[in-house]
Design a protein around this motif. Sequence first.
Motif, PDB file in Angstrom:
ATOM      1  N   VAL A  36      -1.750   5.458   0.337  1.00 13.22           N
ATOM      2  CA  VAL A  36      -2.126   4.603   1.455  1.00 13.22           C
ATOM      3  C   VAL A  36      -3.492   4.000   1.197  1.00 13.22           C
ATOM      4  O   VAL A  36      -4.448   4.715   0.932  1.00 13.22           O
ATOM      5  CB  VAL A  36      -2.124   5.392   2.771  1.00 13.22           C
ATOM      6  N   ASN A  41      -3.525   3.057  10.220  1.00 13.17           N
ATOM      7  CA  ASN A  41      -2.269   3.288  10.932  1.00 13.17           C
ATOM      8  C   ASN A  41      -2.090   4.752  11.310  1.00 13.17           C
ATOM      9  O   ASN A  41      -1.540   5.075  12.356  1.00 13.17           O
ATOM     10  CB  ASN A  41      -1.086   2.839  10.069  1.00 13.17           C
ATOM     11  N   PRO A 234       3.405   2.701   6.090  1.00 14.03           N
ATOM     12  CA  PRO A 234       2.553   3.868   6.300  1.00 14.03           C
ATOM     13  C   PRO A 234       3.184   5.147   5.778  1.00 14.03           C
ATOM     14  O   PRO A 234       4.405   5.251   5.660  1.00 14.03           O
ATOM     15  CB  PRO A 234       2.419   3.925   7.824  1.00 14.03           C
TER      16      PRO A 234
END
Length: 250
Positions: A36, A41, A234
Amino acid sequence: MTNDASSPPADENTGASKKLIGSAVVVAAIVVLGLVLSLTNIFGGETEPTANPSAPSPSTATATATQTAQNEASVCGLEAVELSGTVTTAPTATWALVGTTAAPSIEGQGPGKIDGDGFRSCYARTPTGALVAAANYAAIGSYAPLRARFYDEATVPGPGRDALLKKPITGAGDGGTRVQIAGFRVLRYDGNQADVDIAFRTSNGAVGASVLNLQWSGGDWKIRVADDGTELSPVVQLPSLSGYTLWAGA
């Protein structure tokens, strides 16, 4: 000792604590794994376990790149080409550690090039090649010494990559929680783009997953990122590996 009247019952406290601990473990795994590119998020959005990560729409840069990908031969001469298909059974692979995460190799599918620093590149333009690329990028992203090269060479050129390279590298991955690949789902494959859902286990017992959104670019599979340099999909926490094809080297 008497509980304060405003405090929730003990069992509610316990449940909330377990949820927070589980989320913290997954966040730690995200930092270690390096998949990520922004934690916004996770910290600001949904933290409940989610079993079905979905594939996103392409960014403007990757949509343009798709139009020029058709004639790009493998950068290291891998001959296999399949413009459709999927992978539903675990392919036989040889696994080797990149840092502390095991990464797969399959003859003819990739990686076709492994440099002295451990960076692995060149994957076949096939569903299996895309799967192997996704798994290797997951491992490379977990290894701090390769993080800068990972961002520079493993992402699709364009505004998103340019924005990403301007961001500070976070998540040293030098101890604590460790991550191992545990399974996969090939969500989409058309020869130009592939969305591969990689599940992982952490050394703390958590299970999570991330969809790696790949683009055939410059004769290899690379990761698509949004135009602002953030991830398209995500990382999510999973209750189990149900629905995934189990595949692991450690």
